[in-house]
Design an enzyme around this catalytic site. Structure first.
Site, PDB file in Angstrom:
ATOM      1  N   HIS A   1       0.744  -1.093   0.076  1.00 54.73           N
ATOM      2  CA  HIS A   1       0.054  -0.075  -0.141  1.00 54.73           C
ATOM      3  C   HIS A   1       0.875   1.330   0.037  1.00 54.73           C
ATOM      4  O   HIS A   1       0.351   2.445  -0.304  1.00 54.73           O
ATOM      5  CB  HIS A   1      -0.971  -0.007   1.188  1.00 54.73           C
ATOM      6  CG  HIS A   1      -0.369   0.425   2.466  1.00 54.73           C
ATOM      7  ND1 HIS A   1      -0.117  -0.661   3.492  1.00 54.73           N
ATOM      8  CD2 HIS A   1       0.117   1.528   3.197  1.00 54.73           C
ATOM      9  CE1 HIS A   1       0.517   0.119   4.580  1.00 54.73           C
ATOM     10  NE2 HIS A   1       0.492   1.430   4.502  1.00 54.73           N
TER      11      HIS A   1
ATOM     12  N   ASP B   1       0.095  -7.606   1.779  1.00 61.07           N
ATOM     13  CA  ASP B   1       0.545  -6.385   1.784  1.00 61.07           C
ATOM     14  C   ASP B   1       2.182  -6.090   1.550  1.00 61.07           C
ATOM     15  O   ASP B   1       2.553  -5.703   2.682  1.00 61.07           O
ATOM     16  CB  ASP B   1      -0.124  -5.333   2.931  1.00 61.07           C
ATOM     17  CG  ASP B   1      -0.004  -3.939   2.671  1.00 61.07           C
ATOM     18  OD1 ASP B   1       0.409  -3.396   1.750  1.00 61.07           O
ATOM     19  OD2 ASP B   1      -0.235  -3.249   3.784  1.00 61.07           O
TER      20      ASP B   1
ATOM     21  N   SER C   1       4.822   2.745   8.538  1.00 58.30           N
ATOM     22  CA  SER C   1       4.279   1.900   7.558  1.00 58.30           C
ATOM     23  C   SER C   1       5.398   1.188   6.738  1.00 58.30           C
ATOM     24  O   SER C   1       5.898   1.971   5.782  1.00 58.30           O
ATOM     25  CB  SER C   1       3.158   2.400   6.525  1.00 58.30           C
ATOM     26  OG  SER C   1       2.292   1.558   6.218  1.00 58.30           O
TER      27      SER C   1
END
Length: 384
Positions: A95, A125, A201
């Site tokens: 992402h 992901d 992230s």
């Protein structure tokens, strides 16, 4: 064995794809709504563990941070990644780099390098970015077999350039968790108590005792200090296939295209203060090569590495008391108040200094242009 706490839940899920935010709802059955979001959407969390970090943990953090990078997309949104092999390949979240083929990668010493996305999973992901400028560097150690266990102590690392909470500590508070955040399916996830903040992230989750990468930080519960990390052992076969044979065409994520952009970047002042702190961290670790690389070419022309290194021969350690950033035109002037433990005539003494560092970009990299300092007394420091 999978835990039953996630069954029967109405989950309101928010995913930010490297700054791409959107809300997706998934129907399961449980009483109230529980929001799960990609890391970049959340405000910084304070690390509630104020205990002093053990020296060995400091060493692990320092060495690992040099191999954690910031990934920036053309629209300015950012995420994190980490070097995992000597080909210059960086692991991150899918992402973070969805719907793009080229990104910019920024290292801890603020060097910007181009990177090409060579692998992206449509379901998991995970993605890999190849950065030619990182080729040949030693990579982070990866735990390719076995899994972490409940209460194992961990470190969550993220983007280092000026963002808050680049390192947080915690424990494995749950295992084998399953989540669905459209379009990704997460299974066998680690649940971690280490707070995850903007910039984490795609960053690595480390075993606090060994420094090995055990996971990829990916999501968190809204307004809770509960994060989720993908076990690295589960995705390494796929990652290594991409490194061996890069994908010829990348999958598209049309469901993420129309989402509101939410760039998370450090300000010039944050980046400047980070550079000065990183400079002193390098000095304390005896890594004078890295410290020397942070100063400008004009400073290096006036001072050879040998002269720079010898200037710290009598310095045992440096503690930064305070950093004050003052943006001025195209640079930021950082004033550092430091305590230095030095040997003077064979005796150990503690001295206080006020040092001024102008910070600005040089050849697309943030550099410490020069430094000037003076010794100060406790009274002088209090006045400042």
């Amino acid at each position: 064995m999978k835990r039953s706490w996630m069954i029967s839940l109405i989950v309101s899920l928010l995913i930010v794809g490297g700054g791409t935010a959107g809300v997706f709802y998934i129907l399961d059955t449980v009483p109230e709504q529980l929001a799960v979001s990609a890391v970049l959407n959340q405000p910084p969390e304070e690390d509630k563990k104020n205990a002093e970090v053990p020296k060995e943990t400091q060493d692990i953090i320092y060495e690992s941070q040099k191999l954690v990078v910031q990934i920036e997309l053309p629209d300015g949104t950012i995420g994190s990644g980490f070097l995992y092999n000597d080909k210059g390949d960086v692991i991150t979240n899918a992402h973070v780099v969805a719907n793009t083929e080229e990104v910019s990668v920024i290292t801890t010493d603020s060097k910007t390098m181009p990177g090409d996305v060579i692998g992206v999973s449509r379901d998991t992901d995970v993605a890999v970015v190849r950065v030619p400028g990182l080729k040949g560097r030693d990579a982070l150690p990866i735990r390719t077999e076995g899994y972490a266990e409940l209460l194992d102590e961990v470190l969550a690392l993220g983007s280092p350039l000026g963002l808050q909470n680049t390192v947080t500590r915690g424990e494995i508070s749950g295992v084998d968790r399953t989540l669905d955040i459209e379009p990704f399916h997460y299974e066998n996830m680690y649940q971690i108590s280490a707070p995850i903040s903007p910039g984490n992230s795609g960053g690595p989750l480390l075993d606090r005792n060994t420094g090995e990468v055990i996971g990829i930080n990916s999501a968190k519960l809204d307004e809770e200090t509960i994060g989720f990390s993908i076990p690295i052992a589960d995705v390494m076969p796929m990652v290594e296939r991409w490194s061996e044979t890069p994908m010829k065409s990348l999958p598209e994520f049309p469901e993420l295209n129309d989402q509101v952009k939410s760039p998370v970047t450090g300000t010039d002042a944050e980046q400047a203060t980070y550079m000065v702190q990183y400079f002193y961290d390098s000095i304390n670790q005896g890594d004078f090569v890295t410290a020397y690389s942070l100063i400008s070419s004009s400073w290096q022309e006036k001072t050879s590495f040998e002269e720079f290194r010898s200037g710290y021969n009598n310095t045992l350690s440096v503690t930064v008391d305070n950093l004050v950033a003052d943006p001025k035109d195209d640079q930021v002037v950082v004033t550092a108040f430091i305590n230095a433990e030095e040997t003077v005539d064979g005796e150990v003494q503690m001295k206080k200094y006020k040092v001024v560092y102008p910070i600005q970009k040089e050849n697309q990299s943030v550099k410490i242009m020069q430094g000037s300092g003076e010794e100060i007394s406790n009274e002088d420091k209090q006045e400042e």
